[in-house]
Design an enzyme around this catalytic site. Sequence first.
Site, short mmCIF file in Angstrom:
data_model
loop_
_atom_site.label_atom_id
_atom_site.label_comp_id
_atom_site.label_asym_id
_atom_site.label_seq_id
_atom_site.Cartn_x
_atom_site.Cartn_y
_atom_site.Cartn_z
N GLY A 1 -5.96 -4.23 7.45
CA GLY A 1 -6.98 -3.18 7.46
C GLY A 1 -8.06 -3.39 8.49
N GLY B 1 -10.98 -2.59 3.00
CA GLY B 1 -9.98 -2.44 4.05
C GLY B 1 -10.07 -1.06 4.71
N ASP B 2 -9.01 -0.70 5.41
CA ASP B 2 -9.00 0.60 6.10
C ASP B 2 -8.69 1.77 5.17
OD1 ASP B 2 -6.41 -0.56 5.81
OD2 ASP B 2 -5.59 0.95 7.16
N THR C 1 0.83 -1.20 0.00
CA THR C 1 0.00 0.00 0.00
C THR C 1 0.87 1.26 0.00
OG1 THR C 1 -1.68 -1.19 1.20
CG2 THR C 1 -1.63 1.18 1.56
N ARG D 1 -14.66 -7.13 -0.20
CA ARG D 1 -13.95 -6.74 1.04
C ARG D 1 -13.47 -5.27 0.94
NH1 ARG D 1 -8.28 -5.19 2.41
NH2 ARG D 1 -8.09 -5.67 4.61
N THR E 1 -0.84 1.73 7.09
CA THR E 1 -0.72 0.52 6.27
C THR E 1 -0.63 -0.69 7.19
OG1 THR E 1 0.67 -0.69 4.71
CG2 THR E 1 1.81 0.89 6.11
N GLY E 2 -1.27 -1.78 6.79
CA GLY E 2 -1.25 -2.98 7.61
C GLY E 2 -2.55 -3.75 7.43
N1 ASP Z 1 -4.29 -1.69 4.78
C1 ASP Z 1 -4.43 -2.37 3.51
C2 ASP Z 1 -5.74 -3.12 3.52
O1 ASP Z 1 -6.09 -3.71 4.52
C3 ASP Z 1 -3.32 -3.34 3.22
C4 ASP Z 1 -1.90 -2.85 3.50
O2 ASP Z 1 -1.70 -1.74 3.96
O3 ASP Z 1 -0.95 -3.60 3.20
O4 ASP Z 1 -6.40 -3.16 2.50
#
Ligand code: ASP
Length: 326
Positions: free
Chosen positions: A240, A217-218, A187, A215, A237-238
């Site tokens: 979500g 995400g955040d 991301t 789906r 990032t992470g």
């Molecule tokens: N946060 C992103 C999601 O959950 C993924 C990521 O940041 O790697 O879609």
Amino acid sequence: MAIIAIHGGAGGDGPWKGLTDLDPQRLECLRNVLQTVGSALESGDINALEASRIAVSMMEDEELYNAGKGSVIAADGSVTMDASIMRGCDGAAGSIVNSRRLKNPINAAEKILQKGWPVMLNSEPADSWAIENGCKEVKNSDLITNLRKAQWQKWKTANARPGSTDEDDNAALDHDLDIEEDKQTGTVGAVVLDNEGRLAAATSTGGMTGKPDGRIGDTPIIGAGTWADQSVAVSCTGVGEAFIRVCAAHEVANRYKNYFPTEKYPLEKAGIDVLELVKPLNGRGGLIAVSRDGELILPFQTTLMYRGYWKSGKIECGIGPDYIEC
Ligand code: ASP
């Protein structure tokens, strides 16, 4: 004082193993974004909002990052992308969810922000609206790269779980699904403070490998993956699902501004404390944030986070624990 910080995603669980063969290309992208956008920001040619959009669109164009072309592949074998952007001075925001046909989803999010209402547009109607309003259209298959196909194949073979809300389960970030020749990347996001003291944040992603159809995400959720107000701008990032459940980006701002009204709550502490909230929810990841006072943080809990910043002409970039020559 003008500052821009960017990230290219977080991931990995084990010890840092050093650069991969493809990391120089990713670092070159970080350096190019910081140099180009940092100079334009310093000279006042662009404001914070424009800088955050341009930085993220440049990273969407680099196919080694998980946004735009080179996004990770969902369970059904296609690419769906999320992006959002927020302007701190007036709280204006724009977000696009599950886009399938846009070269640069962040441009669509910014057009939604400029239009003023609604704040979020979803899937096919969002793509149609963005294309009618001048965003560049691409075929979904043109967003898919060979590296992502190999990563998706590995995910399918291993039967790895995509982003999961099950507390006992370990959600798979794109960086976790290493294939022989590469550590997959993530991301993208930017936070900016311009010369006039204005703040902005922007984030864009293909989400997580093997994510189920529909789906979200955040990243496109204002307050979870992206936040900007008059004090601070944040991009996350992470995993979500965990970032959504603690309203991570907004929570950083909330703690920074409000927790101890009589005492200063340093931005560094706010960022680290929010990542600690995310951790018990299986939410490994990282974030970047900049305050109106010029505080800048780039914390992460994973093995790596592609990241860098430009501040008064100085550029630093990093992937593992240390900053490296960029
Ligand atoms: N946060 C992103 C999601 O959950 C993924 C990521 O940041 O790697 O879609």
